[in-house]
Design a protein around this motif. Structure first.
Motif, PDB file in Angstrom:
ATOM      1  N   GLU A 136       2.433  57.025 -20.453  1.00 38.19           N
ATOM      2  CA  GLU A 136       2.032  58.412 -20.182  1.00 38.19           C
ATOM      3  C   GLU A 136       2.360  59.298 -21.383  1.00 38.19           C
ATOM      4  OE1 GLU A 136       2.964  59.985 -16.332  1.00 38.19           O
ATOM      5  OE2 GLU A 136       2.573  58.046 -15.343  1.00 38.19           O
ATOM      6  N   ALA A 137       3.475  59.004 -22.021  1.00 39.02           N
ATOM      7  CA  ALA A 137       3.864  59.811 -23.184  1.00 39.02           C
ATOM      8  C   ALA A 137       2.865  59.645 -24.335  1.00 39.02           C
ATOM      9  CB  ALA A 137       5.277  59.426 -23.638  1.00 39.02           C
ATOM     10  N   ILE A 138       2.388  58.429 -24.541  1.00 37.43           N
ATOM     11  CA  ILE A 138       1.523  58.232 -25.707  1.00 37.43           C
ATOM     12  C   ILE A 138       0.055  58.465 -25.397  1.00 37.43           C
ATOM     13  CG2 ILE A 138       3.149  56.725 -26.897  1.00 37.43           C
ATOM     14  CD1 ILE A 138       1.672  54.336 -26.033  1.00 37.43           C
ATOM     15  N   PHE A 139      -0.361  58.293 -24.165  1.00 35.67           N
ATOM     16  CA  PHE A 139      -1.779  58.506 -23.862  1.00 35.67           C
ATOM     17  C   PHE A 139      -2.052  59.911 -23.345  1.00 35.67           C
ATOM     18  CE2 PHE A 139      -2.009  53.688 -22.977  1.00 35.67           C
ATOM     19  CZ  PHE A 139      -2.256  53.436 -24.306  1.00 35.67           C
ATOM     20  N   GLY A 140      -1.029  60.593 -22.816  1.00 35.34           N
ATOM     21  CA  GLY A 140      -1.186  61.962 -22.355  1.00 35.34           C
ATOM     22  C   GLY A 140      -2.332  62.091 -21.364  1.00 35.34           C
ATOM     23  N   ALA A 141      -3.151  63.091 -21.579  1.00 36.70           N
ATOM     24  CA  ALA A 141      -4.252  63.365 -20.653  1.00 36.70           C
ATOM     25  C   ALA A 141      -5.281  62.244 -20.607  1.00 36.70           C
ATOM     26  CB  ALA A 141      -4.934  64.685 -21.046  1.00 36.70           C
ATOM     27  N   GLN A 142      -5.284  61.362 -21.621  1.00 33.10           N
ATOM     28  CA  GLN A 142      -6.238  60.241 -21.587  1.00 33.10           C
ATOM     29  C   GLN A 142      -5.736  59.062 -20.744  1.00 33.10           C
ATOM     30  OE1 GLN A 142      -5.929  61.579 -24.983  1.00 33.10           O
ATOM     31  NE2 GLN A 142      -7.878  62.635 -24.683  1.00 33.10           N
ATOM     32  N   HIS A 143      -4.508  59.124 -20.275  1.00 39.98           N
ATOM     33  CA  HIS A 143      -3.911  57.950 -19.615  1.00 39.98           C
ATOM     34  C   HIS A 143      -4.817  57.342 -18.549  1.00 39.98           C
ATOM     35  CE1 HIS A 143      -1.535  55.819 -16.595  1.00 39.98           C
ATOM     36  NE2 HIS A 143      -0.767  55.459 -17.601  1.00 39.98           N
ATOM     37  N   ASP A 144      -5.253  58.158 -17.599  1.00 45.95           N
ATOM     38  CA  ASP A 144      -5.989  57.582 -16.472  1.00 45.95           C
ATOM     39  C   ASP A 144      -7.358  57.076 -16.913  1.00 45.95           C
ATOM     40  OD1 ASP A 144      -3.769  58.283 -15.079  1.00 45.95           O
ATOM     41  OD2 ASP A 144      -4.745  59.744 -13.781  1.00 45.95           O
TER      42      ASP A 144
ATOM     43  N   THR B 121      -6.629  54.918 -30.723  1.00 46.69           N
ATOM     44  CA  THR B 121      -5.818  55.289 -29.564  1.00 46.69           C
ATOM     45  C   THR B 121      -4.336  55.398 -29.937  1.00 46.69           C
ATOM     46  OG1 THR B 121      -7.372  54.261 -28.043  1.00 46.69           O
ATOM     47  CG2 THR B 121      -5.124  54.543 -27.245  1.00 46.69           C
ATOM     48  N   HIS B 122      -3.862  54.463 -30.758  1.00 44.52           N
ATOM     49  CA  HIS B 122      -2.429  54.483 -31.077  1.00 44.52           C
ATOM     50  C   HIS B 122      -2.105  55.410 -32.257  1.00 44.52           C
ATOM     51  CE1 HIS B 122      -0.838  51.691 -28.096  1.00 44.52           C
ATOM     52  NE2 HIS B 122      -2.017  51.106 -28.162  1.00 44.52           N
ATOM     53  N   LEU B 123      -3.074  55.741 -33.080  1.00 47.51           N
ATOM     54  CA  LEU B 123      -2.839  56.813 -34.066  1.00 47.51           C
ATOM     55  C   LEU B 123      -2.570  58.108 -33.320  1.00 47.51           C
ATOM     56  CD1 LEU B 123      -5.701  55.944 -36.605  1.00 47.51           C
ATOM     57  CD2 LEU B 123      -3.253  55.783 -37.073  1.00 47.51           C
ATOM     58  N   ARG B 124      -3.390  58.352 -32.304  1.00 47.42           N
ATOM     59  CA  ARG B 124      -3.154  59.542 -31.480  1.00 47.42           C
ATOM     60  C   ARG B 124      -1.810  59.414 -30.759  1.00 47.42           C
ATOM     61  NH1 ARG B 124      -7.493  59.346 -28.357  1.00 47.42           N
ATOM     62  NH2 ARG B 124      -8.781  60.972 -29.297  1.00 47.42           N
ATOM     63  N   GLY B 125      -1.535  58.210 -30.266  1.00 43.72           N
ATOM     64  CA  GLY B 125      -0.277  57.973 -29.561  1.00 43.72           C
ATOM     65  C   GLY B 125       0.936  58.204 -30.447  1.00 43.72           C
ATOM     66  N   ALA B 126       0.842  57.781 -31.704  1.00 36.80           N
ATOM     67  CA  ALA B 126       1.958  57.987 -32.629  1.00 36.80           C
ATOM     68  C   ALA B 126       2.235  59.478 -32.795  1.00 36.80           C
ATOM     69  CB  ALA B 126       1.638  57.346 -33.981  1.00 36.80           C
ATOM     70  N   MET B 127       1.173  60.258 -32.895  1.00 33.76           N
ATOM     71  CA  MET B 127       1.390  61.698 -33.065  1.00 33.76           C
ATOM     72  C   MET B 127       1.900  62.312 -31.770  1.00 33.76           C
ATOM     73  SD  MET B 127      -1.351  62.814 -36.004  1.00 33.76           S
ATOM     74  CE  MET B 127      -2.790  61.827 -35.555  1.00 33.76           C
ATOM     75  N   ARG B 128       1.427  61.842 -30.628  1.00 38.87           N
ATOM     76  CA  ARG B 128       1.996  62.332 -29.356  1.00 38.87           C
ATOM     77  C   ARG B 128       3.468  61.965 -29.236  1.00 38.87           C
ATOM     78  NH1 ARG B 128      -2.444  60.953 -26.325  1.00 38.87           N
ATOM     79  NH2 ARG B 128      -3.826  62.732 -25.926  1.00 38.87           N
ATOM     80  N   ALA B 129       3.854  60.824 -29.815  1.00 39.66           N
ATOM     81  CA  ALA B 129       5.257  60.391 -29.725  1.00 39.66           C
ATOM     82  C   ALA B 129       6.131  61.057 -30.774  1.00 39.66           C
ATOM     83  CB  ALA B 129       5.335  58.870 -29.866  1.00 39.66           C
ATOM     84  N   GLY B 130       5.554  62.005 -31.532  1.00 44.81           N
ATOM     85  CA  GLY B 130       6.372  62.789 -32.442  1.00 44.81           C
ATOM     86  C   GLY B 130       6.176  62.503 -33.923  1.00 44.81           C
ATOM     87  N   ALA B 131       5.321  61.532 -34.270  1.00 44.12           N
ATOM     88  CA  ALA B 131       5.082  61.285 -35.684  1.00 44.12           C
ATOM     89  C   ALA B 131       4.232  62.417 -36.261  1.00 44.12           C
ATOM     90  CB  ALA B 131       4.355  59.951 -35.882  1.00 44.12           C
TER      91      ALA B 131
END
Lengths: 120, 120, 120, 120, 120, 120
Positions: free
Chosen positions: A9-17, A72-82
């Protein structure tokens, strides 16, 4: 980032579902394995922070040449604080190990994420 | 770890000269490119700390299936401040992305590093 | 190099029969396919000289990470007229495309070919 | 499935001529090698039934990350008698060996085959 | 082909600036490394002619499965003096080493280069 | 083969405990994931018989170039009921897809399994 959230949920945010609905549409058991094993087991392990995990994920997907999952994980990295700069450093760092073509392809995904074009 | 050292001295430690002598013995220009481009240019970039870089290096070498270089950078990661547990987490994290065979091969290198056998 | 020889005899020289005997010992049909398709069909095509073909073969085997076959074709390239320097250039050329680890592994095979150690 | 048919006609069905016409358009010798060596030699070998061969083909193409050829052989597997469930099992089985990203990409091809969208 | 030109101008021709502008748009340091290390250092080495280098580049990119960069270097090989037939031979030669799917994908790029379709 | 056995006991036989003890020695959590996810979840799925699964496993490991795991599953395929001829057919079948070098390496593992040499 709320540390009490599951990593997915932290890395996918609103895209999770939407992401898991797509996987379920591909194959329900595949979606279950990715959720239960990849995310709720491996990603939830202690010992590395989520930002580091996401930078490792970007590196693995750059190396595999999997453009959609990489974005997806580039976005996730930035959501995780990178920061964008940390993501750029991570992609550049791979060049001496796997060569420039994979790195160029990875930066093309980063650009598409940072500067989405209408209709793409 | 002394931050004023070049990254290659920090991560290779007492093996530094032996590693570059071996590379020079393979091909002097190859050794120069690895030193000047891979280490003194890419590794020296700011933005990621050396421990994170070495964990990324381990991930890239696990993915490539390069056992000798992987062992060198597993040691390098620990020289750069990674705990054994952080190294283990990094290797385990790759499993959902690239599968178990590459991860098993990586842990075999880690074991050989942590528990060297006489004559090997 | 005698242009009337089959390519496989030109590049394997005195090792030719031993190489195909080993393949036959692995699987007779495999040996037949490699001889008839890989060598007597693909290698015999006109349009590229044998030296260029062997440099391409070295590049493909460097990229695959197949050390034994690479050593065979490093020797084959030199039998087909490539100088040691041309072989070195071919291996170095791959670095920006596939990264240093594969290139280092390839030069280790070249060194083993040029400077065989007793017992190895 | 008619066992007297060449394997390539059994698995490509009505697409057979279109597939080989496309290959011939790419390169006539390439098309000949694929027909004569890959299909009329290797695929025609006895010892494994055609359904098993097509499931192996899907696995190889999943591992390579070749989406177009994978879609062709997913259809081929079903023409050779594999049920949709057997194809799904084959793709899922690869996950522990090569990781999830390749498997997700393979299921995206299966979905595109089972649920083609107008215009794609 | 003018031997006094940098290799990158000889092989990219009128596309040179557009190619490097695109790389700079992805990441300025990435573009610098590709220009300074891959092209102005490695490509400028003596010992192999530019045509041979470009055929090696096509082989490496075929093996990696990097379609966009492959198309660029298929064009580059022809700018460096390779005939269409030599390029075809180079792609066919890879089949016994890396299998047909990568070769088919490479010929699809060659066809797109030789017979561009409006809008693609 | 006893269908009531877990797949991992059927394919590893008397080596089962040694194989998992080795994995536990590498990393206990790695061993748990391989046992619980790869074997007790994915391998236990219905829909494909164990012999087919092991032939798919051999194909995946041939493609990855993982010699030790390949040898384990070549033996596993035969324990699961595959004849030596079926295993040979499986390895030969991969040649048009991934090329000869990977197939030669796989047959070298098969020979080592069928004709172990003292001390190796």
């Amino acid at each position: 980032m709320n540390d009490d959230l599951p990593a997915r949920e932290a890395i996918f945010g609103a895209q999770h579902d939407r992401i898991f609905d797509r996987l379920t549409g591909l194959d329900p058991d595949l979606a279950t394995y990715i959720r239960d094993f990849a995310y709720d087991t491996v990603y939830e392990r202690p010992g590395l922070d989520l930002k580091t995990k996401e930078l490792l994920a970007c590196t693995l997907l750059l190396s595999l040449g999997s453009p959609d999952e990489l974005r997806t994980h580039l976005r996730g990295a930035m959501r995780a604080g990178a920061t964008e700069q940390e993501v750029r450093e991570t992609l550049l760092f791979a060049a001496p190990f796997v060569g420039f073509p994979r790195v160029v392809a990875a930066f093309a995904q980063l650009r598409a994420l940072l500067h989405p074009r209408p209709g793409s």
